[in-house]
Write an enzyme that holds these catalytic residues in place. Structure first.
Site, PDB file in Angstrom:
ATOM      1  N   TYR A 146       9.068  38.546  30.496  1.00 34.38           N
ATOM      2  CA  TYR A 146       9.568  39.918  30.567  1.00 34.38           C
ATOM      3  C   TYR A 146      10.112  40.155  31.971  1.00 34.38           C
ATOM      4  O   TYR A 146       9.431  39.864  32.962  1.00 34.38           O
ATOM      5  CB  TYR A 146       8.426  40.906  30.262  1.00 34.38           C
ATOM      6  CG  TYR A 146       8.836  42.361  30.365  1.00 34.38           C
ATOM      7  CD1 TYR A 146       9.701  42.924  29.438  1.00 34.38           C
ATOM      8  CD2 TYR A 146       8.353  43.184  31.393  1.00 34.38           C
ATOM      9  CE1 TYR A 146      10.079  44.258  29.523  1.00 34.38           C
ATOM     10  CE2 TYR A 146       8.727  44.514  31.490  1.00 34.38           C
ATOM     11  CZ  TYR A 146       9.589  45.048  30.553  1.00 34.38           C
ATOM     12  OH  TYR A 146       9.976  46.364  30.632  1.00 34.38           O
ATOM     13  N   ASP A 244      10.621  35.804  39.421  1.00 30.77           N
ATOM     14  CA  ASP A 244      10.261  37.195  39.172  1.00 30.77           C
ATOM     15  C   ASP A 244       8.779  37.333  39.507  1.00 30.77           C
ATOM     16  O   ASP A 244       7.906  36.963  38.713  1.00 30.77           O
ATOM     17  CB  ASP A 244      10.540  37.550  37.707  1.00 30.77           C
ATOM     18  CG  ASP A 244      10.163  38.993  37.395  1.00 30.77           C
ATOM     19  OD1 ASP A 244       9.388  39.592  38.162  1.00 30.77           O
ATOM     20  OD2 ASP A 244      10.635  39.509  36.363  1.00 30.77           O
ATOM     21  N   LYS A 272       5.351  46.218  41.698  1.00 28.89           N
ATOM     22  CA  LYS A 272       3.967  46.513  41.325  1.00 28.89           C
ATOM     23  C   LYS A 272       3.018  46.573  42.537  1.00 28.89           C
ATOM     24  O   LYS A 272       2.989  47.565  43.238  1.00 28.89           O
ATOM     25  CB  LYS A 272       3.471  45.534  40.262  1.00 28.89           C
ATOM     26  CG  LYS A 272       4.173  45.754  38.901  1.00 28.89           C
ATOM     27  CD  LYS A 272       3.387  45.144  37.775  1.00 28.89           C
ATOM     28  CE  LYS A 272       4.178  45.064  36.473  1.00 28.89           C
ATOM     29  NZ  LYS A 272       3.968  46.162  35.557  1.00 28.89           N
TER      30      LYS A 272
HETATM   31  C1  LIG Z   1       7.431  40.162  35.376  1.00 33.20           C
HETATM   32  C2  LIG Z   1       8.034  41.526  35.344  1.00 33.20           C
HETATM   33  N1  LIG Z   1       9.283  41.690  35.797  1.00 33.20           N
HETATM   34  C3  LIG Z   1       9.878  42.902  35.836  1.00 33.20           C
HETATM   35  C4  LIG Z   1       9.218  44.025  35.395  1.00 33.20           C
HETATM   36  C5  LIG Z   1       9.904  45.350  35.428  1.00 33.20           C
HETATM   37  O1  LIG Z   1       9.376  46.132  36.439  1.00 33.20           O
HETATM   38  P1  LIG Z   1       9.498  47.739  36.359  1.00 33.20           P
HETATM   39  O2  LIG Z   1       8.613  48.179  35.238  1.00 33.20           O
HETATM   40  O3  LIG Z   1       9.029  48.195  37.708  1.00 33.20           O
HETATM   41  O4  LIG Z   1      10.935  48.045  36.117  1.00 33.20           O
HETATM   42  C6  LIG Z   1       7.906  43.905  34.919  1.00 33.20           C
HETATM   43  C7  LIG Z   1       7.158  45.072  34.445  1.00 33.20           C
HETATM   44  O5  LIG Z   1       6.087  45.013  33.905  1.00 33.20           O
HETATM   45  C8  LIG Z   1       7.299  42.627  34.881  1.00 33.20           C
HETATM   46  O6  LIG Z   1       6.070  42.432  34.405  1.00 33.20           O
END
Ligand SMILES: Cc1ncc(COP(=O)(O)O)c(C=O)c1O
Length: 439
Positions: A146, A244, A272
């Protein structure tokens, strides 16, 4: 001992009221949990109190960010002090530089830094950079990973619905077909498949993006050599490697999974835990990969980028986590390992197919016939309705969990919290073991 009621009348009433004004009664798809979206009033340390006054031991940490625990006093006072100077200038301020310097020092690939507000937009920035730098439109992502909710990463997040056979599944409706054309979805931890794809189509592919741990499905760690193999393949085919680190960053290591596993990507995104629950993300990268932002060839913007409260929160987070040679982070890793071991012992006694896996400070739990769940394909064996029921039973015992199986541990979780969690898990699993099976 504290016994929460099995219904949540005030939360339910608030949800009904919210449904008449907030779409679906929530502000994020991920809050549509069981038994219904819950409402919360306050949180402190490892605890959160819902609208009905139930005190809950919390392993959601607001979907990960609250790494110091909720309402950490140093964090709040630093944010308070920052806000006394004004909330936003639409201009630069000193603390942004201090934070960027800290990230440069901690994260191996962070020769340059840009701040955004969310993980989704930070990911978007990296893909745009890669497209510009390579002149190639497509990118590789992996099944089950994700990367936020924007269009071109919203494929191959979940398995295709039954009967749908071709192409990566869209994550919900409303996605343009053209976005699907950007992305090539491959199985994770399968270097051979990546190599084959790059050999055949490398000329079309500008970036490869990966969660360094498959945190969003099963919390599967990279196979030995996999991340280093990706690095080598990306170098060979002129593809930008993007980590990521929205989940892994500041959690596995202050320098992220890149430092933890010893592999340096071209670009990485942090969010986060970076600002402990305030809206802040960072795009970091090697100088050559960030250059188009420097020259202005690639645009990146955002009205709220680098706002005072978030930057102050991030500086406080770094300070607390670095103190005493990183004791807080080491402690929370030990807590996570001990909790996993405890859960495995409980499972061995009560429910052997309850599987627990992942690195220390984050892990996954779920019911599967596989002793170790090692691929996205195997994550499909998780009995999700059964886990949902387990979460409900845990909530009744005063423990709040994320419904999709991820557990987050904070610096505020104590040994007593662990004991409470293990006792609750034993009770919830025993109840389940003796209950008739739900079809
Ligand atoms: C691995 C990963 N990348 C990107 C995101 C997206 O981040 P945001 O919710 O701050 O847009 C998330 C959100 O849970 C994530 O778990």
């Amino acid at each position: 001992m504290f016994q929460p009621p099995k219904t949540y009348p005030k939360s339910q009433a608030w949800f009904e009221r919210a449904s008449r004004v907030l779409s679906g009664g929530v502000s994020s798809q991920f809050r549509r949990g069981e038994p219904h979206p819950m409402f919360y009033e306050r949180a402190l340390g490892s605890r959160i109190w819902d609208a009905d006054g139930n005190e809950l031991l919390d392993f959601t940490l607001a979907q990960g960010p609250c790494i110091l625990g909720y309402s950490h006093p140093e964090l709040l006072s630093r944010v308070h002090a920052a806000l006394q100077k004004g909330q936003l200038f639409a201009g630069q301020h000193e603390e942004e530089v201090l934070l960027a310097e800290a990230l440069q020092r901690l994260i191996p690939c962070a020769e340059r830094v840009r701040f955004s507000s969310t993980g989704s937009e930070a990911v978007h920035t990296t893909l745009r950079l890669a497209r510009y730098l390579t002149g190639r439109a497509k990118f590789i992502k992996f099944e089950g990973h994700y990367h936020g909710w924007l269009d071109n990463v919203s494929f191959g997040v979940n398995a295709p619905a039954a009967g749908v056979s071709s192409g990566p599944a869209p994550w919900g409706g409303g996605l343009p077909e053209s976005a699907r054309e950007d992305v090539i979805v491959l199985p994770w931890n399968d270097l051979e498949c990546v190599e084959k794809t790059l050999a055949q189509r490398g000329h079309e592919i500008g970036a490869l993006i990966t969660e360094p741990v498959m945190a969003n499905q099963g919390c599967i760690e990279p196979a030995p050599g996999f991340l280093a193999g990706l690095r080598e393949l990306c170098d060979r085919y002129g593809v930008l490697l993007i980590f990521d680190e929205i989940i892994t960053g500041f959690r596995l290591d202050l320098g992220g999974a890149g430092r933890y596993y010893g592999v340096v990507p071209d670009l990485a995104v942090f969010g986060k835990a970076l600002a402990s629950g305030f809206p802040l993300s960072a795009v970091v990268g090697r100088a050559h990969a960030m250059k188009p932002l420097e020259t202005g060839a690639v645009y990146h913007a955002g009205t709220l980028n680098g706002n005072h409260a978030s930057v102050a929160a991030a500086l406080a987070t770094v300070e607390v986590l670095e103190r005493d040679n990183g004791e807080a982070l080491q402690q929370l890793c030990r807590t996570g390992v001990a909790l996993q071991e405890g859960l495995r012992e409980v499972a061995a006694r009560v429910s052997p197919d309850f599987r627990v896996q992942g690195p220390g400070p984050l892990f996954h739990a779920g019911f599967s016939p596989h002793e170790t769940v090692a691929s996205f394909h195997e994550t499909l064996t998780f009995d999700r309705p059964r886990y949902t029921l387990f979460c409900t039973k845990m909530l009744e015992r005063g423990v709040r969990l994320i419904g999709r199986g991820l557990w987050y541990v904070s610096a505020a979780h104590s040994e007593a919290d662990l004991e409470q969690a293990l006792e609750a898990a034993e009770g919830a699993l025993r109840e389940r073991a003796t209950a008739p099976r739900v079809a």
